[in-house]
Design an enzyme around this catalytic site. Structure first.
Site, short mmCIF file in Angstrom:
data_model
loop_
_atom_site.label_atom_id
_atom_site.label_comp_id
_atom_site.label_asym_id
_atom_site.label_seq_id
_atom_site.Cartn_x
_atom_site.Cartn_y
_atom_site.Cartn_z
N ASN A 149 0.90 -1.31 -0.11
CA ASN A 149 -0.12 0.01 0.16
C ASN A 149 0.96 1.24 -0.19
O ASN A 149 0.47 2.20 -0.51
CB ASN A 149 -0.85 0.11 1.09
CG ASN A 149 0.00 -0.30 2.43
OD1 ASN A 149 0.74 -0.72 2.68
ND2 ASN A 149 -1.07 0.10 3.63
N GLU A 247 4.10 -3.98 12.33
CA GLU A 247 3.15 -2.93 12.24
C GLU A 247 2.19 -3.61 11.55
O GLU A 247 2.34 -4.00 10.31
CB GLU A 247 3.99 -1.82 11.56
CG GLU A 247 2.91 -0.58 11.77
CD GLU A 247 1.76 -0.24 10.60
OE1 GLU A 247 0.68 -0.52 11.15
OE2 GLU A 247 2.04 0.04 9.51
N CYS A 281 -3.28 1.08 6.95
CA CYS A 281 -3.64 0.53 8.14
C CYS A 281 -3.96 1.95 9.15
O CYS A 281 -4.51 1.49 10.01
CB CYS A 281 -2.26 0.19 8.75
SG CYS A 281 -0.82 1.17 8.75
N GLU A 456 8.10 2.04 15.18
CA GLU A 456 8.74 2.77 13.90
C GLU A 456 8.91 4.06 14.02
O GLU A 456 8.06 4.69 14.86
CB GLU A 456 8.16 2.21 12.65
CG GLU A 456 8.14 0.77 12.39
CD GLU A 456 7.61 0.68 11.05
OE1 GLU A 456 6.89 1.28 10.46
OE2 GLU A 456 7.92 -0.81 10.58
#
Length: 487
Positions: A149, A247, A281, A456
């Site tokens: 994505n 993630e 997300c 992250e």
């Protein structure tokens, strides 16, 4: 294009290839090597050699930083080329792909700075005969697996942080979007990265991705993707007790109170739900709205949504491009259909948008959604907004927290006491107040619950790729242990 292993561009050992067709028009846009387990083994061996005997882990931080800065500059220099490949392979609109080039470059710039400031700790108050250093060292060889994505942006949330820490890596991009990661490999070589420090293999989750998870020569796994595959990564890591950074998914809520600036909230709601065709997300898939303003806000959001343009990803005016694959398009349509059958109202958009060859869907707004419905709890990864009314702050918190996910949330209110109270109770790794979707490189990003493990970005993003080592220095004579034990 070929894979990058040990500083060389190579085909798959077995000679197999796969092709990628653009979701925007169905045309073939790339042919790539289909990596097998043998290719992953070669990549791991190259990364291990670069870590164990190469200069990278012990290179002066200023020299590592120089390469990271050069990479950032090269991303900007090649932005149009990279953005075009990303648009063709992912179906995202070209205007957004171009914006992501600069976001990605900023992460490489940030990591150049962190590389020079990453440090351990020292202790000189341990008594007259003892001092100690606590050192941060690179964890070693990292398997990095990225999704489709945000192809360049997500690898830029991982790889430069690992490199800043002194790690070496094997990278596998999604089979849908390998092109931009391979271009990044070219830029890293041009920037002067030593051979073998970064290796890129292309292919599918099996066998290549699974081998990257299982390989005994890998010290850490960094994965972004679905929660289901994240659980597979954890299972694989458990066999060798590897460190894992994940993630994963989200089912994020924007919570709007009656005293909010509704015009600004409406704009953020549309962006949060429909940007990148909802394939994010961080998608703001749930709108929780105080009941007294429900109708007014829904009307504002609906009016804005009607002007959102779905179209050819290469059209600079398009705001929603193509969906990544036929299976994903079917999934999105299925969610909306089942919600309607379950009693939700489809205020806007239902089903596929007409196209001769591309994969397009209308953005949808669902009203009358019960918090227990599937559409209110499962990640869709498409442009579908579920509207849920609430009466009290406590009820809003309960609805927002009820899912298995905890990635992000937003609160819209002019009452900052209430805003602070809400941020303390929401179970999410990121909470925005009166905004949505900003993410400076300095701030850590990750989720609660099944949205992931670790963080992250920011200093925490680099520290994820390090081990702590305690080194103690003793001075003077050492008292025998049995004498000490008698005191």
């Amino acid at each position: 294009m070929k894979m990058l292993i040990g500083g060389k561009w190579v085909d798959a050992a077995g000679g197999q290839t796969f092709s990628r067709s653009s979701p925007g028009n169905g045309m073939e846009v790339g042919i790539y090597p289909e990596a097998g387990a043998e290719d992953v083994d070669r990549a791991v061996a190259a990364a291990r050699s670069a870590f164990e005997t190469g200069e990278w882990p012990y290179m002066a931080a200023e020299d590592r930083a120089r390469i990271l800065t050069s990479t950032a500059e090269l991303i900007r220099k090649n932005a149009d080329r990279i953005a075009l490949i990303e648009t063709l392979e992912s179906g995202k609109v070209i205007s957004q792909a171009r914006a992501e080039m600069d976001w990605s470059a900023n992460l490489w710039d940030y990591c150049a700075g962190v590389a020079r400031t990453l440090h351990g700790d020292s202790h000189n108050n341990l008594g007259p005969n003892l001092i100690a250093n606590v050192m941060r060292e690179p964890i070693g060889v990292v398997s990095i697996i990225t999704p489709w994505n945000f192809p360049l942006l997500i690898i830029s949330q991982k790889l430069p942080f690992a490199l800043a820490a002194g790690c070496t890596a094997i990278v596998k991009p999604s089979e849908f979007t390998p092109g931009t990661t391979l271009i990044l490999g070219e830029l890293l070589m041009e920037a002067g990265l030593p051979d073998g420090v970064v290796n890129i293999v292309t292919g599918h989750g099996r066998p290549a991705g699974q081998r990257m998870l299982d390989h005994p020569g890998v010290d850490m796994i960094s994965f972004t993707g679905s929660t289901a595959v994240g659980k597979i990564a954890v299972q694989s890591s458990a066999q060798q007790l590897k460190k894992v950074s994940l993630e994963l998914g989200g089912k994020n809520a924007q919570i709007v109170f009656a005293d909010a600036n509704l015009e600004e909230a409406a704009d953020a709601i549309i962006e949060g739900a429909f940007k990148n065709a909802g394939e994010s997300c961080n998608c703001g898939a749930r709108l929780l709205v105080e009941r007294s303003i429900h109708d007014e806000l829904v009307q504002r959001v609906s009016k804005r949504a009607q002007s959102v343009k779905v179209g050819d990803p290469l059209d600079p005016e398009a705001q929603i491009g193509a969906i990544i694959s036929p299976a994903q398009l079917d999934k999105i349509v299925g969610f909306v259909s089942r919600a309607r059958e379950g009693g939700a109202g489809v205020l806007l958009g239902e089903g596929r948008a007409p196209s001769d060859a591309g994969l397009y869907v209308y953005p949808s707004i669902l009203t009358g959604v019960d918090p227990q419905m599937e559409v209110a709890n499962s990640e869709i990864f498409g442009p579908v907004l579920s509207v849920i009314p609430f009466d009290t702050p406590a009820e809003a918190v309960a609805i927002a927290n009820q899912t298995d996910f905890g990635l992000s949330a937003a609160v819209w209110t002019s009452d900052y006491e209430r805003a602070v109270a809400m941020t303390r109770r929401l179970q999410a790794g990121t909470v925005w107040v009166n905004t949505y979707s900003s993410g400076p490189a300095e701030l850590p990003f990750g989720g609660y619950k099944q949205s992931g493990i670790g963080r992250e970005n920011g200093r925490a993003g680099v520290e994820e790729f390090t081990e702590l080592k305690t080194v103690q220095f003793h001075f003077g004579g050492r008292q025998a242990w049995w004498v000490r034990g008698q005191r």
